[in-house]
Scaffold this motif. Sequence first.
Motif, PDB file in Angstrom:
ATOM      1  N   VAL A 185      12.106  -5.172  -4.449  1.00  0.00           N
ATOM      2  CA  VAL A 185      11.827  -3.986  -5.254  1.00  0.00           C
ATOM      3  C   VAL A 185      12.964  -3.833  -6.255  1.00  0.00           C
ATOM      4  O   VAL A 185      14.132  -3.755  -5.880  1.00  0.00           O
ATOM      5  CB  VAL A 185      11.715  -2.720  -4.376  1.00  0.00           C
ATOM      6  N   LEU A 186      12.581  -3.813  -7.530  1.00  0.00           N
ATOM      7  CA  LEU A 186      13.530  -3.582  -8.611  1.00  0.00           C
ATOM      8  C   LEU A 186      13.126  -2.287  -9.299  1.00  0.00           C
ATOM      9  O   LEU A 186      12.009  -2.184  -9.806  1.00  0.00           O
ATOM     10  CB  LEU A 186      13.494  -4.729  -9.615  1.00  0.00           C
ATOM     11  N   THR A 187      14.006  -1.314  -9.260  1.00  0.00           N
ATOM     12  CA  THR A 187      13.732  -0.067  -9.970  1.00  0.00           C
ATOM     13  C   THR A 187      14.695   0.046 -11.136  1.00  0.00           C
ATOM     14  O   THR A 187      15.826  -0.437 -11.088  1.00  0.00           O
ATOM     15  CB  THR A 187      13.847   1.168  -9.045  1.00  0.00           C
TER      16      THR A 187
ATOM     17  N   ASP B 109       0.834  -1.211   0.000  1.00  0.00           N
ATOM     18  CA  ASP B 109       0.000   0.000   0.000  1.00  0.00           C
ATOM     19  C   ASP B 109       0.864   1.255   0.000  1.00  0.00           C
ATOM     20  O   ASP B 109       0.616   2.207  -0.749  1.00  0.00           O
ATOM     21  CB  ASP B 109      -0.940   0.016   1.208  1.00  0.00           C
ATOM     22  N   HIS B 110       1.896   1.266   0.839  1.00  0.00           N
ATOM     23  CA  HIS B 110       2.829   2.396   0.898  1.00  0.00           C
ATOM     24  C   HIS B 110       3.556   2.568  -0.443  1.00  0.00           C
ATOM     25  O   HIS B 110       3.689   3.683  -0.964  1.00  0.00           O
ATOM     26  CB  HIS B 110       3.829   2.165   2.035  1.00  0.00           C
ATOM     27  N   PHE B 111       4.013   1.468  -1.000  1.00  0.00           N
ATOM     28  CA  PHE B 111       4.730   1.506  -2.272  1.00  0.00           C
ATOM     29  C   PHE B 111       3.861   2.116  -3.368  1.00  0.00           C
ATOM     30  O   PHE B 111       4.309   2.997  -4.108  1.00  0.00           O
ATOM     31  CB  PHE B 111       5.169   0.085  -2.653  1.00  0.00           C
ATOM     32  N   ARG B 112       2.618   1.668  -3.442  1.00  0.00           N
ATOM     33  CA  ARG B 112       1.715   2.139  -4.499  1.00  0.00           C
ATOM     34  C   ARG B 112       1.291   3.594  -4.300  1.00  0.00           C
ATOM     35  O   ARG B 112       1.167   4.350  -5.261  1.00  0.00           O
ATOM     36  CB  ARG B 112       0.477   1.254  -4.555  1.00  0.00           C
TER      37      ARG B 112
ATOM     38  N   THR C 154       5.832   5.077  -5.561  1.00  0.00           N
ATOM     39  CA  THR C 154       5.747   5.179  -7.026  1.00  0.00           C
ATOM     40  C   THR C 154       5.469   6.609  -7.480  1.00  0.00           C
ATOM     41  O   THR C 154       6.019   7.049  -8.489  1.00  0.00           O
ATOM     42  CB  THR C 154       4.693   4.217  -7.605  1.00  0.00           C
ATOM     43  N   THR C 155       4.657   7.320  -6.732  1.00  0.00           N
ATOM     44  CA  THR C 155       4.369   8.710  -7.081  1.00  0.00           C
ATOM     45  C   THR C 155       5.636   9.556  -7.053  1.00  0.00           C
ATOM     46  O   THR C 155       5.898  10.342  -7.972  1.00  0.00           O
ATOM     47  CB  THR C 155       3.323   9.297  -6.117  1.00  0.00           C
ATOM     48  N   GLU C 156       6.433   9.385  -6.006  1.00  0.00           N
ATOM     49  CA  GLU C 156       7.666  10.156  -5.883  1.00  0.00           C
ATOM     50  C   GLU C 156       8.693   9.757  -6.934  1.00  0.00           C
ATOM     51  O   GLU C 156       9.357  10.610  -7.519  1.00  0.00           O
ATOM     52  CB  GLU C 156       8.232  10.011  -4.475  1.00  0.00           C
TER      53      GLU C 156
END
Length: 101
Positions: free
Chosen positions: A54-56, A20-23, A27-29
């Motif tokens: 987490v893969l960015t 929930d935090h990630f989404r 992701t917004t930031e």
Amino acid sequence: MIIREWRGRAARSNPDAYPDHFRSKVTTELRALPGFLGAHLCRRDLDGTIEFLVLTKWQSMDAIRAFAGEDAGKAIVEAEGVSALVDFDSRVQHYETIDEI
């Protein structure tokens, strides 16, 4: 392209807090940052916990340093992310993409 890899672990009793935090926040930031190309959030059951991977994806190490600071290997985990996890990696790994299909 550079892949930045990080892992965190959550209690099975709290499986949705980190996603929930990630989404909602991460992701917004990230989408607002120059050089950010995308992300994957993965999960697996692991030894009584849930592990998140987490893969960015980034254009370059310079783009990563603009996000993470001069110590690009230091994990950036916001307080809300920390509170959703029982533990997490304090360091990340970076991989240069050599092929993509």
